[in-house]
Design a protein around this motif. Structure first.
Motif, PDB file in Angstrom:
ATOM      1  N   PHE A 119      -4.820  20.474 -58.646  1.00  0.00           N
ATOM      2  CA  PHE A 119      -3.687  21.369 -58.916  1.00  0.00           C
ATOM      3  C   PHE A 119      -2.728  20.782 -59.945  1.00  0.00           C
ATOM      4  CE2 PHE A 119      -3.272  18.571 -55.311  1.00  0.00           C
ATOM      5  CZ  PHE A 119      -2.133  17.846 -55.641  1.00  0.00           C
ATOM      6  N   CYS A 120      -3.039  19.616 -60.484  1.00  0.00           N
ATOM      7  CA  CYS A 120      -2.082  18.895 -61.324  1.00  0.00           C
ATOM      8  C   CYS A 120      -2.507  18.929 -62.796  1.00  0.00           C
ATOM      9  CB  CYS A 120      -1.971  17.447 -60.845  1.00  0.00           C
ATOM     10  SG  CYS A 120      -0.818  16.475 -61.828  1.00  0.00           S
ATOM     11  N   MET A 161       7.361   9.864 -60.579  1.00  0.00           N
ATOM     12  CA  MET A 161       6.624  11.098 -60.327  1.00  0.00           C
ATOM     13  C   MET A 161       6.195  11.747 -61.631  1.00  0.00           C
ATOM     14  SD  MET A 161       8.709  12.833 -57.186  1.00  0.00           S
ATOM     15  CE  MET A 161       9.214  11.878 -55.752  1.00  0.00           C
ATOM     16  N   GLY A 162       6.178  10.959 -62.690  1.00  0.00           N
ATOM     17  CA  GLY A 162       5.702  11.471 -63.967  1.00  0.00           C
ATOM     18  C   GLY A 162       4.193  11.344 -64.031  1.00  0.00           C
ATOM     19  N   GLU A 261       5.394  14.502 -49.590  1.00  0.00           N
ATOM     20  CA  GLU A 261       5.518  15.629 -50.509  1.00  0.00           C
ATOM     21  C   GLU A 261       4.396  16.606 -50.160  1.00  0.00           C
ATOM     22  OE1 GLU A 261       6.359  13.809 -54.658  1.00  0.00           O
ATOM     23  OE2 GLU A 261       5.493  12.308 -53.352  1.00  0.00           O
ATOM     24  N   GLU A 293       7.817  23.434 -54.322  1.00  0.00           N
ATOM     25  CA  GLU A 293       7.324  24.709 -54.833  1.00  0.00           C
ATOM     26  C   GLU A 293       6.175  24.440 -55.816  1.00  0.00           C
ATOM     27  OE1 GLU A 293       9.309  28.612 -56.953  1.00  0.00           O
ATOM     28  OE2 GLU A 293      10.312  26.707 -57.052  1.00  0.00           O
ATOM     29  N   TYR A 294       5.108  25.184 -55.688  1.00  0.00           N
ATOM     30  CA  TYR A 294       3.976  24.978 -56.603  1.00  0.00           C
ATOM     31  C   TYR A 294       4.306  25.511 -57.991  1.00  0.00           C
ATOM     32  CZ  TYR A 294      -0.583  25.278 -58.777  1.00  0.00           C
ATOM     33  OH  TYR A 294      -1.613  25.136 -59.650  1.00  0.00           O
TER      34      TYR A 294
END
Ligand code: SAH
Length: 350
Positions: A119-120, A161-162, A261, A293-294
């Protein structure tokens, strides 16, 4: 090709020894170190308490490799996304996230990522290399300067979180945090720093053994192995039971609460079974849950869950006395939100 050594690869002790070996007093090493880290200058000529001769001598022997903000985009909500050019031309992204009382820097630890979470957006970039400690440090310096310029206040928080998986660049990430927190660097409190990981049990235990003082966040996203494995291939190697065991080890050693998360997707983990599994897992270890939130990524097959499904997660967690926050994404209009970092520049450069 520049063959001079990068001066920031030297520790203070090594710098002092270098000066002594060349017939200078050792304290010159301290002065140069203070310029390189505390003041983060990128030119020897800016080191104004050194003689011109000494500056030229340094110039002849060393380079200061440093990052450059290649493009800067500002979103409607004040979020700033930077495309950062490294000394070898590769690009990573760093984001400034302003809220009412805080400015947070979201920094990258690797160029690209090897973990392939489905999903990333970053997962679509090949992992090229790890960032050096100075390249991580420089991102924080750059965002701190932007915070002062655009928000008239210093940076208050840092999240790893980068791009990239910080625990796969363990040594350099810890060296950067050391500099960020040291009085000779940026003197930021470790409790204002959060490292987010996909969840590598061995490395989480190592963090605990190394007695680190910063916070740990784990990208959980599912508390059922079959679902987590479907979204995050790393779960096949390190299933939830192993992850949990390492987090219990972390908590026993550090006494600090972990953050999970968790993104809720339609038709993936928006059912009651998934909620119950998360609640059960949270009962086994002191945690706080951030429901994120996605953020849709280009041609990704996933959709964010309905508000009803999200509300159900919140209710069930709260009913079980588990702390839960819903995190709405920031900087979406410039693809600066979680999981959207993929070296894609949209809109105009401001
Ligand atoms: N590799 C680290 C840090 C980078 S990702 C990690 O996995 O934690 C930072 C957070 O953004 C992680 O929780 C990640 O799962 C989440 N994320 C990735 N893609 C996302 C997307 N499209 N929408 C929302 N969150 C996403």
């Amino acid at each position: 090709m520049n063959t001079k050594q990068d001066i920031r690869a030297l520790s203070k002790t090594e710098l002092r020894a270098f000066f002594v070996s060349k017939g200078f007093p050792a304290f010159r090493g301290n002065q140069v170190y203070a310029w390189l880290w505390g003041k983060a200058v990128y030119n020897f000529d800016d080191m104004t308490n050194l003689s011109k001769d000494l500056r030229q001598f340094l110039e002849a022997n060393f380079v200061i490799n440093h990052i450059k903000v290649d493009t800067l985009q500002r979103a409607n909500d004040g979020t700033i996304k930077n495309a950062i050019k490294l000394h070898d031309g590769l690009i990573v992204e760093s984001v400034l996230i302003p809220t009412k009382n805080r400015t947070t820097a979201c920094v990258s630890s690797q160029v690209g990522c090897s973990l392939n979470c489905h999903f990333c957006a970053t997962a679509r970039l090949k992992k090229m290399r790890n960032l050096n400690p100075d390249e991580i440090y420089d991102q924080v310096v750059a965002i701190n300067r932007q915070s002062e310029l655009y928000h008239q206040r210093k940076l208050s928080n840092i999240v790893f979180m980068g791009m990239g998986e910080p625990l796969l660049n363990y040594k350099n990430v810890l060296a950067a945090i050391d500099k960020i927190t040291s009085d000779e660097g940026l003197a930021m409190a470790p409790k204002r720093i959060t490292l987010s990981t996909v969840g590598l049990p061995k490395m989480i235990k190592k963090l605990a053994d190394d007695n680190v003082k910063f916070n740990l966040a784990v990208s959980l996203h599912a508390a059922i192995d079959s679902i987590r494995s479907k979204m995050m291939p790393i779960n096949e190697v390190s299933p939830i039971a192993d992850l949990l065991e390492s987090l219990q080890y972390w908590h026993a050693k550090t006494k600090r609460r972990i953050t999970f998360e968790y993104v809720v997707w339609q038709g993936i983990n928006d059912d009651q079974k998934s909620v119950d599994a998360l609640v059960n897992l949270c009962k086994k270890i002191p945690v706080k849950v951030n429901l994120i939130e996605y953020n849709a990524i280009d041609d990704g097959p996933f959709q964010k869950a309905s508000k009803k499904a999200l509300d159900n997660y919140v209710k069930c967690l709260e009913d079980n006395n588990i702390v839960v926050n819903v995190r709405h994404s920031r900087g979406q209009d410039i693809d600066a939100a979680c999981g959207q970092l993929a070296n894609k520049t949209v809109g105009s450069v401001q």
